[in-house]
Design a protein around this motif. Structure first.
Motif, PDB file in Angstrom:
ATOM      1  N   SER A   6       0.865  -1.182   0.000  1.00  0.00           N
ATOM      2  CA  SER A   6       0.000   0.000   0.000  1.00  0.00           C
ATOM      3  C   SER A   6       0.900   1.230   0.000  1.00  0.00           C
ATOM      4  N   LEU A   8       1.465   5.492  -0.566  1.00  0.00           N
ATOM      5  CA  LEU A   8       0.950   6.861  -0.581  1.00  0.00           C
ATOM      6  C   LEU A   8       1.952   7.758  -1.292  1.00  0.00           C
ATOM      7  N   GLU A  35      -3.036  -1.057  -2.598  1.00  0.00           N
ATOM      8  CA  GLU A  35      -3.714   0.228  -2.561  1.00  0.00           C
ATOM      9  C   GLU A  35      -2.745   1.336  -2.956  1.00  0.00           C
ATOM     10  N   LYS A  37      -2.657   5.650  -2.893  1.00  0.00           N
ATOM     11  CA  LYS A  37      -3.318   6.885  -2.465  1.00  0.00           C
ATOM     12  C   LYS A  37      -2.470   8.091  -2.860  1.00  0.00           C
ATOM     13  N   TYR A  39      -1.858  12.212  -1.605  1.00  0.00           N
ATOM     14  CA  TYR A  39      -2.115  13.200  -0.547  1.00  0.00           C
ATOM     15  C   TYR A  39      -1.484  14.528  -0.944  1.00  0.00           C
ATOM     16  N   SER A  67      -7.379   6.214  -4.233  1.00  0.00           N
ATOM     17  CA  SER A  67      -8.070   7.378  -3.677  1.00  0.00           C
ATOM     18  C   SER A  67      -7.116   8.552  -3.600  1.00  0.00           C
ATOM     19  N   TYR A  68      -7.672   9.739  -3.463  1.00  0.00           N
ATOM     20  CA  TYR A  68      -6.852  10.921  -3.181  1.00  0.00           C
ATOM     21  C   TYR A  68      -7.575  11.769  -2.137  1.00  0.00           C
ATOM     22  N   THR A  69      -6.789  12.455  -1.298  1.00  0.00           N
ATOM     23  CA  THR A  69      -7.380  13.148  -0.163  1.00  0.00           C
ATOM     24  C   THR A  69      -6.468  14.255   0.337  1.00  0.00           C
ATOM     25  N   GLU A  74      -6.677   9.918   6.827  1.00  0.00           N
ATOM     26  CA  GLU A  74      -7.127   9.033   5.750  1.00  0.00           C
ATOM     27  C   GLU A  74      -5.958   8.637   4.847  1.00  0.00           C
ATOM     28  N   ALA A  75      -5.100   9.588   4.574  1.00  0.00           N
ATOM     29  CA  ALA A  75      -3.997   9.341   3.656  1.00  0.00           C
ATOM     30  C   ALA A  75      -2.943   8.418   4.249  1.00  0.00           C
TER      31      ALA A  75
END
Length: 443
Positions: A6, A8, A35, A37, A39, A67-69, A74-75
């Motif tokens: 995962s 980020l 996953e 992500k 950020y 996802s992006y945030t 969350e990130a």
């Protein structure tokens, strides 16, 4: 079967993000993803890039969660790696980093001289913030940090986050090694066995051999005398900005200072600052080139893909920047013991150099981090240059930690690109005004 990771990407709104995402998707045989992500603290920029990347993931690897945030919790929760490439102040502040020194007749460059010091003063807090988020929400994760200016950021993380799982890296030597491979007619830099030492953006190759041990330095040195590092592929690249073309060509002059080695391109700013300033346009700098070129191309492409609803015909390009960061994550995730250039505390690996300097040297990389490879003693010329530059980096971090005007004035004065303390003070005062929203207060 390799365990899925995962990941980020911190700095999700960067123009480099789409190519990293693309290469992550292409190289799932090497680094399978669970996953992915993004950020960023700039919701607008990230949404443009994030929506385009969502299409890339959906079409190429729909099993990967994406996802992006802008929410740190969350990130940073439930991740294995943070790939960090943030730019605090974005290109508007890079423009100031370059144009303010040039106004005073001094090199204006984003990582070298006063511009690099100014950028470093902005970057320290942002990178430390990311580290704290990672340690709070995913304490077992690793941060692969290639946020610039890497030398100052690395010194700051050494002092402010000494036990953190952070590896500081730079892709510039990797890009140059790809040029070496192209000059030699080889398919990849991975065909090369290299020896290198220095500081970030301030180093020298001392040996380049092929996998059978043949010495390739003479061939590259002979090419460099005529063309610098401008490989035939680069020479014909329509997207190569004029400033980079000039930088690669100017290596032929930089290399004359030590014909036994091959230099990092950035040494031109320290060896020939007067020539660099004379060829610079104080009203249109590299920051403007990037905003008009890469920045526009990438964001236009993101918006085009989102508007058409698919990314099957994407024009994003993948560079060495993306390849290196994935090799790094793979080495840690699967304990490959790959040899890579990292920015690490010296601790005697360069035997006649400052113990706690953050140096850029080859390391073996695995599940427990890195193992630096011994370099030995270095010549007086390189040692003297590096000692001066390390002092600049350490004084800059002192200034950030202590809020010290004097330390920052000393740092700028000590830079080899600056001719006097008077000029340093004038530049510093202008930089303080420009960076009032980003720097700690100085007294």
């Amino acid at each position: 079967m390799l365990q899925k990771q995962s990941i980020l990407i911190a700095g999700g709104g960067s123009t480099f993000t789409p190519e990293i995402v693309l290469l992550l998707l292409e190289r799932q045989a090497d680094l399978p993803l669970k996953e992915l992500k993004l950020y960023d603290n700039d919701a607008k920029r990230q949404a443009i890039v994030g929506e385009a990347c969502a299409l890339l993931v959906k079409e190429r690897a729909p099993e990967v969660m994406f996802s992006y945030t802008t929410d740190p919790k969350e990130a940073f929760s439930n991740i294995d790696f943070v790939m960090a490439h943030i730019r605090v102040g974005k290109y508007a502040m890079r423009e100031q980093d370059e144009k303010i020194p040039l106004k005073h007749g001094v090199v204006g460059q984003e990582t070298c001289g006063p511009g690099g010091i100014a950028y470093g003063m902005r970057s320290i807090g942002g990178v430390v913030e990311l580290i704290k988020y990672m340690e709070q929400y995913s304490p077992n994760a690793w941060m692969l940090n290639y946020s610039n200016p890497a030398a100052i950021v690395a010194e700051a993380t050494r002092r402010l986050c000494p036990t953190s799982k952070v590896i500081n890296i730079c892709d510039m030597p990797i890009g140059i090694e790809e040029n070496f491979a192209a000059i030699l007619g080889l398919p990849s830099r991975k065909e090369l066995d290299i020896r290198y030492y220095g500081l970030n953006h301030f180093g020298w190759w001392t040996s380049i051999r092929d996998q059978e041990g043949k010495d390739l330095m003479p061939e590259i040195q002979e090419y460099t005398k005529k063309h610098g590092y401008l490989s035939p592929q680069l020479a014909s690249d329509p997207h190569l900005d004029a400033s980079w073309r000039e930088t690669f060509e100017m290596v032929k002059d930089v290399a004359t200072l030590d014909p036994t080695t091959l230099p990092n391109t950035y040494l031109k700013y320290y060896f020939y600052p007067d020539r660099v300033v004379a060829h610079s346009n104080p009203h249109h700098t590299r920051a403007n080139e990037v905003m008009e070129g890469r920045e526009k191309r990438v964001f236009d492409e993101c918006q085009r893909l989102v508007a058409q609803g698919h990314a099957k015909d994407t024009h994003f390009e993948i560079g060495a920047h993306a390849s290196y960061i994935i090799d790094l994550a793979r080495a840690i995730a699967y304990n490959t013991k790959e040899r890579m250039l990292l920015i690490v505390e010296n601790r005697g690996n360069i035997s006649n150099f400052t113990w706690d300097a953050m140096v850029e040297i080859p390391c073996l990389l695995g599940a427990n981090g890195y193992e630096p490879l011994h370099v030995g003693a270095i010549p007086t010329f390189q040692k003297g240059l590096m000692e001066q530059q390390v002092a600049v980096e350490k004084l800059t971090v002192d200034a950030w930690i202590e809020g010290s005007y004097l330390k920052l004035w000393q740092a700028i004065t000590m830079s080899k690109t600056v001719p006097s303390a008077d000029v340093a003070k004038a530049i510093l005062d202008d930089l303080i005004t420009a960076n009032k929203e980003y720097w700690p207060a100085l007294k």
